[in-house]
Design an enzyme around this catalytic site. Sequence first.
Site, short mmCIF file in Angstrom:
data_model
loop_
_atom_site.label_atom_id
_atom_site.label_comp_id
_atom_site.label_asym_id
_atom_site.label_seq_id
_atom_site.Cartn_x
_atom_site.Cartn_y
_atom_site.Cartn_z
N LEU A 30 -14.86 52.34 -0.92
CA LEU A 30 -14.22 51.38 0.25
C LEU A 30 -14.88 49.92 -0.40
CD1 LEU A 30 -14.90 53.02 3.48
CD2 LEU A 30 -12.76 53.01 2.09
N GLY A 33 -11.33 44.88 1.29
CA GLY A 33 -10.13 45.02 1.62
C GLY A 33 -9.88 46.14 2.68
N HIS A 34 -10.59 47.39 2.41
CA HIS A 34 -10.46 48.30 3.23
C HIS A 34 -11.13 47.88 4.61
CE1 HIS A 34 -10.47 50.78 -0.68
NE2 HIS A 34 -9.58 51.26 0.10
#
Length: 284
Positions: A30, A33-34
């Site tokens: 992760l 963006g996630h």
Amino acid sequence: MKIIRTCAEMAALCRDVQRPLGLVPTMGALHDGHLSLTRRARADSATMAVSIFVNPTQFGAGEDFNSYPRSFERDLDLLAEQGTDLVFAPPPEEVYPDGFDTWIEPGSVTEGQEGEARPGHFKGVATVVAKLFSIVRADRAYFGQKDGQQVAVIRRMAQDLNLGVEVVTMPTIREADGLALSSRNAYLTTDQRQAAPVIYRALCAAQELWRGGEQDAGRLRAAAMAVLQAEPMLELVDYVSVVDADSMAPVERADTSGGRRVMVAVAAKLGQPRLIDNIILGDG
């Protein structure tokens, strides 16, 4: 935060949670963006679920399934900080048990771009996402615009198959120099990382030409390609495309009147790493 490993347990838990239920599908490793997706899902949802599953069926022969970045314990720490309720992290044999033989075959939305460069990729993507939607039965599912064609495939599938989930698309998150965040950025050497923002600069060149009034798709592609070709570290440009952002059909003119959305997309290799990016003309 509960960590669930089986489809049956995940489905049972999701039947009884408070609604609305938001789902963020990921392959782990992760990054911000996630986390932009989880923040939106947390704000929208009484219950937030995140899946972590490196899906083997969307990787082709010779691709990076075995070396794909994995950081499960770190991912769990990040998700706990985000207030995640459920983490679905099944092993491959749970998702694809012996005898599995049913697949989702997306249609024309997969033609060109990643569908052409990576045959079978979207069959794997659509199948695993359909399974996630069926297991979780979320009200909303959250995806990033960086994977623009993937978003279009999932939207079309959810609509065509009446899956009952709203697909929410969130803007691409970028480094200060424009490089789109991606788990695969970890593959970049120092020199490649310095060269990588050329992809975003190429997209911006097409966008600036369009903002100046140019709508001819060929000229927009040429503007982007000129920027890419000026970077000596760039080994291969898979494509520069100008397409309808919903159907993925190529367009001759980037005319966004009437609410039409036009996407300019690039895929290119810097040595071993292959990076993709896109912009929607007129957005932001």
